[in-house]
Design a protein around this motif. Structure first.
Motif, PDB file in Angstrom:
ATOM      1  N   ALA A   7       0.825  -1.210   0.000  1.00 38.97           N
ATOM      2  CA  ALA A   7       0.000   0.000   0.000  1.00 38.97           C
ATOM      3  C   ALA A   7       0.863   1.266   0.000  1.00 38.97           C
ATOM      4  CB  ALA A   7      -0.924   0.005   1.211  1.00 38.97           C
ATOM      5  N   LYS A   8       0.458   2.228  -0.803  1.00 39.13           N
ATOM      6  CA  LYS A   8       1.176   3.502  -0.864  1.00 39.13           C
ATOM      7  C   LYS A   8       0.683   4.468   0.208  1.00 39.13           C
ATOM      8  CE  LYS A   8       3.432   2.132  -4.482  1.00 39.13           C
ATOM      9  NZ  LYS A   8       4.870   1.743  -4.354  1.00 39.13           N
ATOM     10  N   ASN A   9      -0.611   4.400   0.483  1.00 40.58           N
ATOM     11  CA  ASN A   9      -1.193   5.266   1.505  1.00 40.58           C
ATOM     12  C   ASN A   9      -1.379   4.478   2.799  1.00 40.58           C
ATOM     13  OD1 ASN A   9      -1.448   7.475  -0.314  1.00 40.58           O
ATOM     14  ND2 ASN A   9      -3.304   6.548  -1.155  1.00 40.58           N
ATOM     15  N   VAL A  10      -0.659   4.862   3.816  1.00 36.47           N
ATOM     16  CA  VAL A  10      -0.669   4.135   5.086  1.00 36.47           C
ATOM     17  C   VAL A  10      -1.295   4.993   6.171  1.00 36.47           C
ATOM     18  CG1 VAL A  10       0.757   3.039   6.852  1.00 36.47           C
ATOM     19  CG2 VAL A  10       1.385   2.842   4.435  1.00 36.47           C
ATOM     20  N   THR A  11      -2.271   4.426   6.865  1.00 37.00           N
ATOM     21  CA  THR A  11      -2.859   5.095   8.017  1.00 37.00           C
ATOM     22  C   THR A  11      -2.070   4.681   9.246  1.00 37.00           C
ATOM     23  OG1 THR A  11      -5.078   5.092   7.030  1.00 37.00           O
ATOM     24  CG2 THR A  11      -4.931   5.402   9.410  1.00 37.00           C
ATOM     25  N   ALA A  12      -1.341   5.617   9.828  1.00 37.33           N
ATOM     26  CA  ALA A  12      -0.536   5.329  11.011  1.00 37.33           C
ATOM     27  C   ALA A  12      -1.301   5.720  12.272  1.00 37.33           C
ATOM     28  CB  ALA A  12       0.785   6.084  10.946  1.00 37.33           C
ATOM     29  N   PRO A  13      -1.104   4.991  13.354  1.00 35.63           N
ATOM     30  CA  PRO A  13      -1.767   5.364  14.612  1.00 35.63           C
ATOM     31  C   PRO A  13      -1.214   6.680  15.159  1.00 35.63           C
ATOM     32  CG  PRO A  13      -0.862   3.118  14.680  1.00 35.63           C
ATOM     33  CD  PRO A  13      -0.273   3.785  13.483  1.00 35.63           C
ATOM     34  N   LYS A  14      -1.949   7.259  16.033  1.00 35.21           N
ATOM     35  CA  LYS A  14      -1.426   8.388  16.802  1.00 35.21           C
ATOM     36  C   LYS A  14      -0.250   7.879  17.644  1.00 35.21           C
ATOM     37  CE  LYS A  14      -6.034  10.446  17.330  1.00 35.21           C
ATOM     38  NZ  LYS A  14      -7.098  10.752  18.322  1.00 35.21           N
ATOM     39  N   ASN A  15       0.526   8.812  18.152  1.00 37.33           N
ATOM     40  CA  ASN A  15       1.658   8.491  19.034  1.00 37.33           C
ATOM     41  C   ASN A  15       2.772   7.743  18.318  1.00 37.33           C
ATOM     42  OD1 ASN A  15       0.184   9.479  21.459  1.00 37.33           O
ATOM     43  ND2 ASN A  15      -1.128   7.714  21.024  1.00 37.33           N
ATOM     44  N   THR A  16       2.899   8.002  17.005  1.00 35.63           N
ATOM     45  CA  THR A  16       3.978   7.420  16.217  1.00 35.63           C
ATOM     46  C   THR A  16       4.691   8.547  15.475  1.00 35.63           C
ATOM     47  OG1 THR A  16       2.594   7.075  14.250  1.00 35.63           O
ATOM     48  CG2 THR A  16       2.693   5.279  15.847  1.00 35.63           C
ATOM     49  N   SER A  17       5.830   8.226  14.904  1.00 31.18           N
ATOM     50  CA  SER A  17       6.558   9.197  14.097  1.00 31.18           C
ATOM     51  C   SER A  17       7.362   8.448  13.039  1.00 31.18           C
ATOM     52  CB  SER A  17       7.502  10.040  14.984  1.00 31.18           C
ATOM     53  OG  SER A  17       8.457   9.210  15.627  1.00 31.18           O
ATOM     54  N   GLY A  18       8.134   9.179  12.250  1.00 26.50           N
ATOM     55  CA  GLY A  18       8.945   8.548  11.235  1.00 26.50           C
ATOM     56  C   GLY A  18       8.145   8.150  10.006  1.00 26.50           C
ATOM     57  N   GLU A  19       8.828   7.561   9.039  1.00 26.14           N
ATOM     58  CA  GLU A  19       8.195   7.158   7.792  1.00 26.14           C
ATOM     59  C   GLU A  19       7.114   6.104   8.060  1.00 26.14           C
ATOM     60  OE1 GLU A  19       9.412   5.485   3.339  1.00 26.14           O
ATOM     61  OE2 GLU A  19      10.888   5.500   4.976  1.00 26.14           O
ATOM     62  N   ASN A  20       5.918   6.386   7.559  1.00 23.99           N
ATOM     63  CA  ASN A  20       4.754   5.497   7.735  1.00 23.99           C
ATOM     64  C   ASN A  20       4.415   5.250   9.205  1.00 23.99           C
ATOM     65  OD1 ASN A  20       4.310   5.000   4.914  1.00 23.99           O
ATOM     66  ND2 ASN A  20       6.077   3.624   4.948  1.00 23.99           N
ATOM     67  N   GLY A  21       4.902   6.117  10.098  1.00 26.94           N
ATOM     68  CA  GLY A  21       4.573   5.977  11.515  1.00 26.94           C
ATOM     69  C   GLY A  21       5.168   4.753  12.172  1.00 26.94           C
ATOM     70  N   THR A  22       6.268   4.229  11.634  1.00 25.85           N
ATOM     71  CA  THR A  22       6.830   2.981  12.167  1.00 25.85           C
ATOM     72  C   THR A  22       7.793   3.203  13.331  1.00 25.85           C
ATOM     73  OG1 THR A  22       8.536   3.028  10.433  1.00 25.85           O
ATOM     74  CG2 THR A  22       6.559   1.727  10.015  1.00 25.85           C
ATOM     75  N   THR A  23       7.985   4.461  13.733  1.00 21.71           N
ATOM     76  CA  THR A  23       8.796   4.737  14.922  1.00 21.71           C
ATOM     77  C   THR A  23       7.855   4.885  16.115  1.00 21.71           C
ATOM     78  OG1 THR A  23      10.519   5.841  13.627  1.00 21.71           O
ATOM     79  CG2 THR A  23      10.472   6.277  15.996  1.00 21.71           C
ATOM     80  N   VAL A  24       7.967   3.953  17.038  1.00 19.49           N
ATOM     81  CA  VAL A  24       7.098   3.946  18.224  1.00 19.49           C
ATOM     82  C   VAL A  24       7.994   4.039  19.455  1.00 19.49           C
ATOM     83  CG1 VAL A  24       5.404   2.649  19.567  1.00 19.49           C
ATOM     84  CG2 VAL A  24       5.335   2.573  17.056  1.00 19.49           C
ATOM     85  N   VAL A  25       8.034   5.205  20.069  1.00 16.24           N
ATOM     86  CA  VAL A  25       8.849   5.426  21.263  1.00 16.24           C
ATOM     87  C   VAL A  25       7.925   5.871  22.389  1.00 16.24           C
ATOM     88  CG1 VAL A  25      10.727   6.753  22.293  1.00 16.24           C
ATOM     89  CG2 VAL A  25      10.868   6.054  19.889  1.00 16.24           C
ATOM     90  N   ILE A  26       8.021   5.178  23.521  1.00 23.50           N
ATOM     91  CA  ILE A  26       7.123   5.441  24.646  1.00 23.50           C
ATOM     92  C   ILE A  26       7.952   5.689  25.911  1.00 23.50           C
ATOM     93  CG2 ILE A  26       5.302   4.471  26.107  1.00 23.50           C
ATOM     94  CD1 ILE A  26       4.426   2.814  23.672  1.00 23.50           C
ATOM     95  N   GLY A  27       7.611   6.723  26.622  1.00 23.53           N
ATOM     96  CA  GLY A  27       8.300   7.028  27.876  1.00 23.53           C
ATOM     97  C   GLY A  27       8.421   8.520  28.081  1.00 23.53           C
ATOM     98  N   LYS A  28       8.980   8.889  29.207  1.00 16.22           N
ATOM     99  CA  LYS A  28       9.128  10.302  29.541  1.00 16.22           C
ATOM    100  C   LYS A  28      10.223  10.933  28.695  1.00 16.22           C
ATOM    101  CE  LYS A  28       7.435   9.933  34.283  1.00 16.22           C
ATOM    102  NZ  LYS A  28       7.737  10.171  35.717  1.00 16.22           N
ATOM    103  N   SER A  29       9.977  12.170  28.264  1.00 14.99           N
ATOM    104  CA  SER A  29      10.940  12.873  27.413  1.00 14.99           C
ATOM    105  C   SER A  29      12.253  13.133  28.140  1.00 14.99           C
ATOM    106  CB  SER A  29      10.339  14.202  26.940  1.00 14.99           C
ATOM    107  OG  SER A  29      10.006  15.030  28.051  1.00 14.99           O
TER     108      SER A  29
END
Length: 271
Positions: free
Chosen positions: A69-91
């Protein structure tokens, strides 16, 4: 009877016989045409079915289509290309623990059941952040769907909140709900929703349930899986910090006890 009448009768008989032969020949020809026509239709039907079957075999599966798929729906709380960066924790946490897991992986389940709560407490305390990378290689090996479907459902949980994601992941790996590796139980949306009902933020959550049933994050799951494949990691669970693997007492595999984990994470945080 005169010879003339006899000849006339014979001629009439021959004419009747000729006419009868012509009628029979026409019937036979018509019958042959019908048989040939039916045979052609039958052959065409078989060819048509065969062609349809080949087309269906060559048709991309749902997950193959999601992967491309060219158009990807990424969840909230993600970043990076296609939202595949998932980092959780205190800044304020200075270091990040990379966690590579496959939802169907039995060793991942053992790890989560033994150490998952410790990881959650460390994240809440700000000791480190975690970066989650989801895999689907067990599906690939078994021609299954559960790893992909569970990863998509984790995306739906992440869309609710990072906390819902962590709690849902913990529930998926729990002794109560995690199936045997050979049991592709996570392919069933209803089962994933049943597990979600054990998580406060997801219980009865219609938006979450709809996302699971609609496969809203299927393409995202496949992009996440591709990110795992590109990482070079060979198995799960794998833990890394600053590019170095965290291992247990054997120096090879991920720590599987709280004691071994704490020893490894303390050393990594100092490094």
């Amino acid at each position: 009877m005169s010879n003339r009448n006899s000849q006339a009768n014979k001629a009439a008989a021959r004419e009747r016989l000729r006419a009868e032969r012509e009628r029979q020949a026409k019937k036979d020809k018509a019958r042959r045409q019908i048989i040939v026509g039916v045979s052609i239709v039958g052959v065409l039907a078989v060819v048509g079915v065969g062609t349809w079957g080949v087309m269906q075999l060559n048709k991309p599966s749902h997950w193959d289509a999601a992967k491309d798929a060219k158009n990807v729906t990424a969840p909230k709380n993600t970043s990076g290309e296609n939202g595949t960066t998932v980092v959780i924790g205190k800044s304020t946490a200075k270091k990040t623990l990379e966690l590579y897991e496959d939802s169907r992986c039995p060793i991942c389940a053992t790890f989560e059941q033994a150490i998952g709560e410790t990881v959650h407490k460390d994240i809440d305390a700000g000791k480190y952040k975690i970066k989650y990378i989801g895999a689907t290689f067990i599906d690939n090996a078994s021609n299954g769907e559960g790893s992909k479907n569970a990863l998509s459902a984790l995306g739906a949980a992440l869309n609710v909140s990072p906390e819902a994601f962590l709690d849902y992941k913990y529930a998926l790996y729990s002794a109560k709900y995690h199936p045997e590796e050979t049991d592709d139980k996570f392919k069933d949306d209803a089962y994933l929703i049943k597990i979600a009902d054990s998580v406060d933020a997801l219980k009865g959550n219609k938006a979450f349930q709809k996302d699971v049933e609609d496969g809203t994050y299927d393409s995202w799951a496949m992009k996440m899986s591709a990110a795992f494949d590109k990482s070079g990691v060979q198995g799960t669970p794998t833990l890394k910090m600053d590019g170095k693997a965290l291992t247990g007492a054997d120096g090879k595999n991920a720590p599987m006890t709280v004691e071994d984990f704490n020893t490894a994470i303390t050393a990594a945080l100092k490094g």
